[in-house]
Scaffold this active site. Sequence first.
Site, PDB file in Angstrom:
ATOM      1  N   LYS A 135       0.871  -1.183   0.000  1.00 24.72           N
ATOM      2  CA  LYS A 135       0.000   0.000   0.000  1.00 24.72           C
ATOM      3  C   LYS A 135       0.900   1.222   0.000  1.00 24.72           C
ATOM      4  O   LYS A 135       2.044   1.149   0.454  1.00 24.72           O
ATOM      5  CB  LYS A 135      -0.880  -0.006   1.256  1.00 24.72           C
TER       6      LYS A 135
ATOM      7  N   ASP B 220      -7.110   4.527  -4.319  1.00 24.75           N
ATOM      8  CA  ASP B 220      -7.737   4.413  -2.985  1.00 24.75           C
ATOM      9  C   ASP B 220      -8.309   5.813  -2.722  1.00 24.75           C
ATOM     10  O   ASP B 220      -8.546   6.566  -3.684  1.00 24.75           O
ATOM     11  CB  ASP B 220      -6.696   3.983  -1.931  1.00 24.75           C
TER      12      ASP B 220
HETATM   13  P1  NDP Z   1     -12.901   8.112  -2.402  1.00 27.01           P
HETATM   14  O1  NDP Z   1     -11.807   9.084  -2.243  1.00 27.01           O
HETATM   15  O2  NDP Z   1     -13.506   7.895  -3.723  1.00 27.01           O
HETATM   16  O3  NDP Z   1     -14.073   8.467  -1.380  1.00 27.01           O
HETATM   17  C1  NDP Z   1     -13.845   8.511   0.008  1.00 27.01           C
HETATM   18  C2  NDP Z   1     -15.132   8.967   0.685  1.00 27.01           C
HETATM   19  O4  NDP Z   1     -14.981   8.857   2.103  1.00 27.01           O
HETATM   20  C3  NDP Z   1     -15.458  10.424   0.412  1.00 27.01           C
HETATM   21  O5  NDP Z   1     -16.844  10.586   0.490  1.00 27.01           O
HETATM   22  C4  NDP Z   1     -14.759  11.126   1.586  1.00 27.01           C
HETATM   23  O6  NDP Z   1     -15.302  12.395   1.889  1.00 27.01           O
HETATM   24  C5  NDP Z   1     -15.025  10.158   2.699  1.00 27.01           C
HETATM   25  N1  NDP Z   1     -13.951  10.277   3.696  1.00 27.01           N
HETATM   26  C6  NDP Z   1     -12.621  10.100   3.497  1.00 27.01           C
HETATM   27  N2  NDP Z   1     -11.928  10.321   4.619  1.00 27.01           N
HETATM   28  C7  NDP Z   1     -12.847  10.651   5.543  1.00 27.01           C
HETATM   29  C8  NDP Z   1     -12.769  10.986   6.902  1.00 27.01           C
HETATM   30  N3  NDP Z   1     -11.576  11.035   7.549  1.00 27.01           N
HETATM   31  N4  NDP Z   1     -13.932  11.254   7.556  1.00 27.01           N
HETATM   32  C9  NDP Z   1     -15.121  11.181   6.904  1.00 27.01           C
HETATM   33  N5  NDP Z   1     -15.257  10.880   5.609  1.00 27.01           N
HETATM   34  C10 NDP Z   1     -14.137  10.616   4.942  1.00 27.01           C
HETATM   35  O7  NDP Z   1     -12.325   6.728  -1.804  1.00 27.01           O
HETATM   36  P2  NDP Z   1     -12.875   5.257  -2.012  1.00 27.01           P
HETATM   37  O8  NDP Z   1     -14.347   5.255  -2.135  1.00 27.01           O
HETATM   38  O9  NDP Z   1     -12.042   4.615  -3.043  1.00 27.01           O
HETATM   39  O10 NDP Z   1     -12.442   4.593  -0.625  1.00 27.01           O
HETATM   40  C11 NDP Z   1     -13.321   4.532   0.505  1.00 27.01           C
HETATM   41  C12 NDP Z   1     -12.855   3.426   1.442  1.00 27.01           C
HETATM   42  O11 NDP Z   1     -12.882   2.174   0.733  1.00 27.01           O
HETATM   43  C13 NDP Z   1     -11.427   3.558   1.972  1.00 27.01           C
HETATM   44  O12 NDP Z   1     -11.371   3.008   3.286  1.00 27.01           O
HETATM   45  C14 NDP Z   1     -10.620   2.678   1.028  1.00 27.01           C
HETATM   46  O13 NDP Z   1      -9.404   2.212   1.629  1.00 27.01           O
HETATM   47  C15 NDP Z   1     -11.608   1.542   0.834  1.00 27.01           C
HETATM   48  N6  NDP Z   1     -11.368   0.726  -0.358  1.00 27.01           N
HETATM   49  C16 NDP Z   1     -11.367   1.267  -1.623  1.00 27.01           C
HETATM   50  C17 NDP Z   1     -11.168   0.471  -2.722  1.00 27.01           C
HETATM   51  C18 NDP Z   1     -11.281   0.991  -4.104  1.00 27.01           C
HETATM   52  O14 NDP Z   1     -11.263   0.158  -5.054  1.00 27.01           O
HETATM   53  N7  NDP Z   1     -11.413   2.279  -4.332  1.00 27.01           N
HETATM   54  C19 NDP Z   1     -10.848  -0.957  -2.573  1.00 27.01           C
HETATM   55  C20 NDP Z   1     -10.966  -1.459  -1.231  1.00 27.01           C
HETATM   56  C21 NDP Z   1     -11.189  -0.624  -0.169  1.00 27.01           C
HETATM   57  P3  NDP Z   1     -14.503  13.740   1.456  1.00 27.01           P
HETATM   58  O15 NDP Z   1     -14.762  13.869  -0.008  1.00 27.01           O
HETATM   59  O16 NDP Z   1     -15.106  14.815   2.272  1.00 27.01           O
HETATM   60  O17 NDP Z   1     -13.055  13.486   1.782  1.00 27.01           O
END
Ligand code: NDP
Length: 449
Positions: A122, A162
């Site tokens: 990662k 991510d």
């Molecule tokens: P994105 O950047 O597309 O979206 C992240 C979302 O979570 C946004 O709505 C963001 O809001 C919110 N967010 C992020 N940090 C925080 C925080 N500290 N507090 C509250 N809200 C938060 O990321 P992904 O959808 O790709 O990833 C989301 C989760 O899924 C992560 O844990 C990632 O590790 C996991 N994941 C993702 C994969 C993928 O294929 N993309 C695969 C496996 C797991 P804001 O816009 O305000 O930051």
Amino acid sequence: MESILERLVQRDPEQQEFHQAVFEVMDTVKPVLERNPEYRQQAIVDRITEPERVIMFRVPWMDDQGQVHVNRGFRVEMNSAIGPYKGGLRFHPSVTLSIIKFLAFEQVFKNSLTTLQMGGGKGGSDFNPKGRSDGEVMRFCQAFMTELSRHIGPNTDVPAGDIGVGAREIGYLFGMYKKLRNEFTGVLTGKSLAWGGSLIRPEATGYGVVYFAAEMLSHHGDSLEDKKCLVSGSGNVAQFTTEKIIQMKGKVLTLSDSSGYIFDEEGIDAEKLSFVKHLKNIRRGRIREYCDQYPQAIYTEAAPELDHNPLWAHQADCAFPSATQNEIHARDADNLAKGGVRLVAEGANMPSTPNAINIFLDSNILYGPSKAANAGGVAVSGLEMAQNSMRLSWPRKEVDKRLRQIMKSIHTTCTDAATEYGLEGNYMAGANIAGFVKVVNAMLDQGLV
Ligand code: NDP
């Protein structure tokens, strides 16, 4: 075991997220270590908790005003026993070595569960893409890749997206890698379709989570139809989780971002979801703007000083945390149980604190841990690597079919492993045990390296 974990904490006392991830896995694999004395004799716990390689580097870049900034870049190459390192890159101001190490550690076992040959890694940076122009994001990605390119390759380490790293960032990162190395290879996944990406990759994590949840429900004689669902986040995972829930005739009531959440009692349908996708992916706006378009929905501002998030206090049947780590605390887990939630399937990585997980297990909530439930994303990344190697592109239906099959197989692997150790119904134990055993056996086969 206790002394090994104590040493781990003493060595890096500030790495709390990493400790949390290690403790969770090691606690559930104790019976495996008891049954296999050679694991102890070969110091497997010490070896598997120490990354094979940690790379940290300076990322200097210039903003649109000519101001120079310096961020910190990371790549943790955790374990390559079953394949090249594989795992996403996260760009978010909260990124630290502890966060990247916890994610890399989780990735090792997740990748092992997918049935594909991928080790775990990662990376990322404390760079915040929010509010930055395309030009600034491009210059940052180029500076980041200038260093990272020395350490990765299609048979060595294959990063992906991510939090904060989506199609735009993968494009800039790939372009710079290609220029520096003068080779067009599948060194990153999550690429655009026109230049080596796979159909269904953007959808894969969210779709996979819902397929996994559907398997858990079907195993207990139920389905997603008419289920009220709470989803957090509004990024890649949340969007495609919502899409698949809608397709499976469930009803999504909530979405969020770090500023707050929206509650739409009528449900977020396909048209409303397409508004959210445009809002988040194109306009890069905030989720509160949903209420300007759909005034019946209620917006609640985030209140980090509270010990709970009111999003999880709504009455519902299923919960899909899809934002970030440790977003569900003990009080949230209590609220979910009281609100009638029967299933929690984790889209985000490690979104539930240890106390919250204990409450799920004590309340007989079906709990699908992230390393099993969200493995669909990396699984389709593995399929993207396979297509790149063959210079072929499989049709959408084919990739979706394989994804569904993989999620089904992960479900069976988890239930079988839990049953083998007398822990029927405990998906967390099943996922940890099955993921761990496969990696450890490969490490033993390959000697002390
Ligand atoms: P994105 O950047 O597309 O979206 C992240 C979302 O979570 C946004 O709505 C963001 O809001 C919110 N967010 C992020 N940090 C925080 C925080 N500290 N507090 C509250 N809200 C938060 O990321 P992904 O959808 O790709 O990833 C989301 C989760 O899924 C992560 O844990 C990632 O590790 C996991 N994941 C993702 C994969 C993928 O294929 N993309 C695969 C496996 C797991 P804001 O816009 O305000 O930051």
